[in-house]
Design an enzyme around this catalytic site. Structure first.
Site, PDB file in Angstrom:
ATOM      1  N   SER A 191       0.838  -1.149   0.076  1.00 33.75           N
ATOM      2  CA  SER A 191       0.015  -0.147  -0.100  1.00 33.75           C
ATOM      3  C   SER A 191       0.880   1.291   0.083  1.00 33.75           C
ATOM      4  O   SER A 191       2.128   1.097   0.520  1.00 33.75           O
ATOM      5  CB  SER A 191      -0.988  -0.009   1.172  1.00 33.75           C
ATOM      6  OG  SER A 191      -1.453   1.291   1.638  1.00 33.75           O
ATOM      7  N   TYR A 250      -1.846  -1.182  10.420  1.00 36.65           N
ATOM      8  CA  TYR A 250      -1.982  -1.403   9.110  1.00 36.65           C
ATOM      9  C   TYR A 250      -0.563  -1.119   8.140  1.00 36.65           C
ATOM     10  O   TYR A 250      -0.062  -1.646   7.381  1.00 36.65           O
ATOM     11  CB  TYR A 250      -3.246  -0.474   8.348  1.00 36.65           C
ATOM     12  CG  TYR A 250      -3.298  -1.093   6.770  1.00 36.65           C
ATOM     13  CD1 TYR A 250      -3.842  -2.178   6.322  1.00 36.65           C
ATOM     14  CD2 TYR A 250      -3.112  -0.044   5.956  1.00 36.65           C
ATOM     15  CE1 TYR A 250      -4.160  -2.290   5.102  1.00 36.65           C
ATOM     16  CE2 TYR A 250      -3.333  -0.137   4.653  1.00 36.65           C
ATOM     17  CZ  TYR A 250      -3.846  -1.255   3.997  1.00 36.65           C
ATOM     18  OH  TYR A 250      -3.927  -1.705   2.850  1.00 36.65           O
TER      19      TYR A 250
END
Ligand SMILES: NC(=O)c1ccc[n+]([C@@H]2O[C@H](COP(=O)([O-])OP(=O)(O)OC[C@H]3O[C@@H](n4cnc5c(N)ncnc54)[C@H](OP(=O)(O)O)[C@@H]3O)[C@@H](O)[C@H]2O)c1
Length: 260
Positions: free
Chosen positions: A147, A160
Site C-alpha cells: 500500500s 496497517y
C-alpha cells in the site's frame, strides 16, 4: 476445504502453471484472478469464506479453483501446498494480496488488533511464501500487494501501515535472495481503491458512498480513485516474462497520491 477440480481447458496456454491469488474472492484479488483467467492461466484463489470463493469462481474460467484457508493461521500454507501438489501443478505466480484494514491510531489499536493485522497482512504472506518456495518454478514471480501507506508514515492507520512497510521490506530482501534462482519479487502499492475493505461488512448507502468516492478522488493528483482492475493490470504486467529483467520493484499504483 478445496473445491472440486473442473475440466482444464484444452486451449489453455498455461495449464501446467498455476497463479495463486490470496484474497482472490473480492476486490483487487478478484480482479487479478479475472485478468489471469481471461488469459487462460489456471488460477487458484484463496480466502476464508467458501461461499465468497464459490461466488468468485462463477466469474472465472472453468480451469480455476478455490482453496478455503485462513492465512492468519499458521496451518494455512500446509492446506494450500497440499492442494497444489494434489493437482500436480507448479506455481508460476504467487500474488500475496489478502489483507485487512484498520483505520486506528497507535493509541487506539489494542494488542489483539496488532496481532490480527500482523498475522494477516505480514505473517500470512511470510509463511505462505516460505512454504511454497519448493513449489515455485524457475522464472516464477511473487507479487505482494502492499500500500502507499507502507511507503511513508500516515497517521491514523498505525498497525496497517506498519504491516505494509514490513511487507515492502520483505519483498526487497526476497528479491535479492531469490534472484540467483531467477525468481522475481515485486510489491505493488495501491492508493485508495473502491473495494469492500473500506466498509468492514457495512457498505454505506448510495448517497454516502458517492460523497466518499468524490472525496477519495480529490486526494489523488489524477483526481480519480482506483478501481480493482487498475491494480490487477499492474500485477499482470509485472508477472509477464517480458519483464524478466525487473525484480524488487516497489510500484505505486495510486493516481499519484504518493507524491503528495
Ligand atoms: N482497497 C484499497 O483502497 C487498498 C489500498 C491499498 C492496499 N490495499 C490492499 O489490497 C489488498 C486487497 O484488498 P481489497 O481492497 O481488494 O480488499 P477486499 O475486497 O476486502 O478483499 C480482501 C480479500 O482478502 C481475503 N482475506 C482477508 N483476510 C483473510 C485471511 N485471514 N485469510 C485468507 N483470506 C483473507 C478476503 O476473503 P475472506 O474475507 O473470505 O477471507 C478477500 O478475498 C489488501 O492487502 C489491502 O491491504 C487495498
Amino acid at each position: 476445504m478445496a473445491f472440486k477440480a473442473m475440466k482444464v481447458s484444452e486451449k489453455s496456454q498455461h495449464h501446467n502453471n498455476v497463479v495463486l491469488v490470496t484474497g482472490g474472492s473480492s476486490g483487487i484479488g478478484l480482479a487479478t484472478a479475472k485478468k489471469f483467467s481471461n488469459s487462460n492461466y489456471t488460477v487458484g484463489i484463496i480466502g476464508r469464506s467458501g461461499y465468497r470463493l464459490e461466488l468468485a469462481l462463477k466469474e472465472l474460467g472453468p480451469q480455476c479453483f478455490g482453496i478455503e484457508a485462513d492465512l492468519s493461521r499458521p496451518e494455512a500454507p500446509a492446506i494450500i501446498k497440499k492442494e497444489v501438489q494434489r493437482r500436480a501443478l507448479k506455481c508460476s505466480v504467487l500474488v500475496n494480496n489478502a489483507g485487512i484494514y484498520l483505520p486506528k491510531t497507535f493509541a487506539e489499536t489494542t494488542h489483539a488488533e496488532w496481532e490480527q493485522i500482523l498475522q494477516t497482512n505480514l505473517l500470512g504472506p511470510v509463511r505462505l511464501t516460505h512454504d511454497l518456495l519448493s513449489e515455485l518454478q524457475g522464472g516464477a514471480v511473487i507479487i505482494n500487494v502492499a500500500s502507499t501507506a507502507g511507503l511513508r508514515p500516515i497517521a491514523g492507520m498505525a498497525a496497517y501501515a506498519t504491516s505494509k512497510a514490513a511487507l515492502i521490506s520483505m519483498t526487497q530482501i526476497l528479491a535479492l535472495e531469490l534472484a540467483s534462482k531467477k525468481i522475481r519479487v515485486h510489491a505493488v502499492c495501491p492508493g485508495v481503491v473502491d473495494t469492500p475493505i473500506h466498509w468492514n461488512g457495512q457498505e454505506p448507502n448510495k448517497k454516502e458512498k458517492e460523497k466518499l468516492l468524490e472525496q477519495w478522488a480529490s486526494w489523488h493528483p489524477l483526481q480519480t480513485y482506483g478501481k480493482p482492475e487498475d491494480v490487477a493490470w499492474a500485477i499482470y504486467q509485472l508477472a509477464q516474462t517480458e519483464a524478466h529483467w525487473m525484480t524488487g520493484v516497489v510500484l505505486p499504483v495510486d493516481g499519484g497520491i504518493n507524491l503528495t
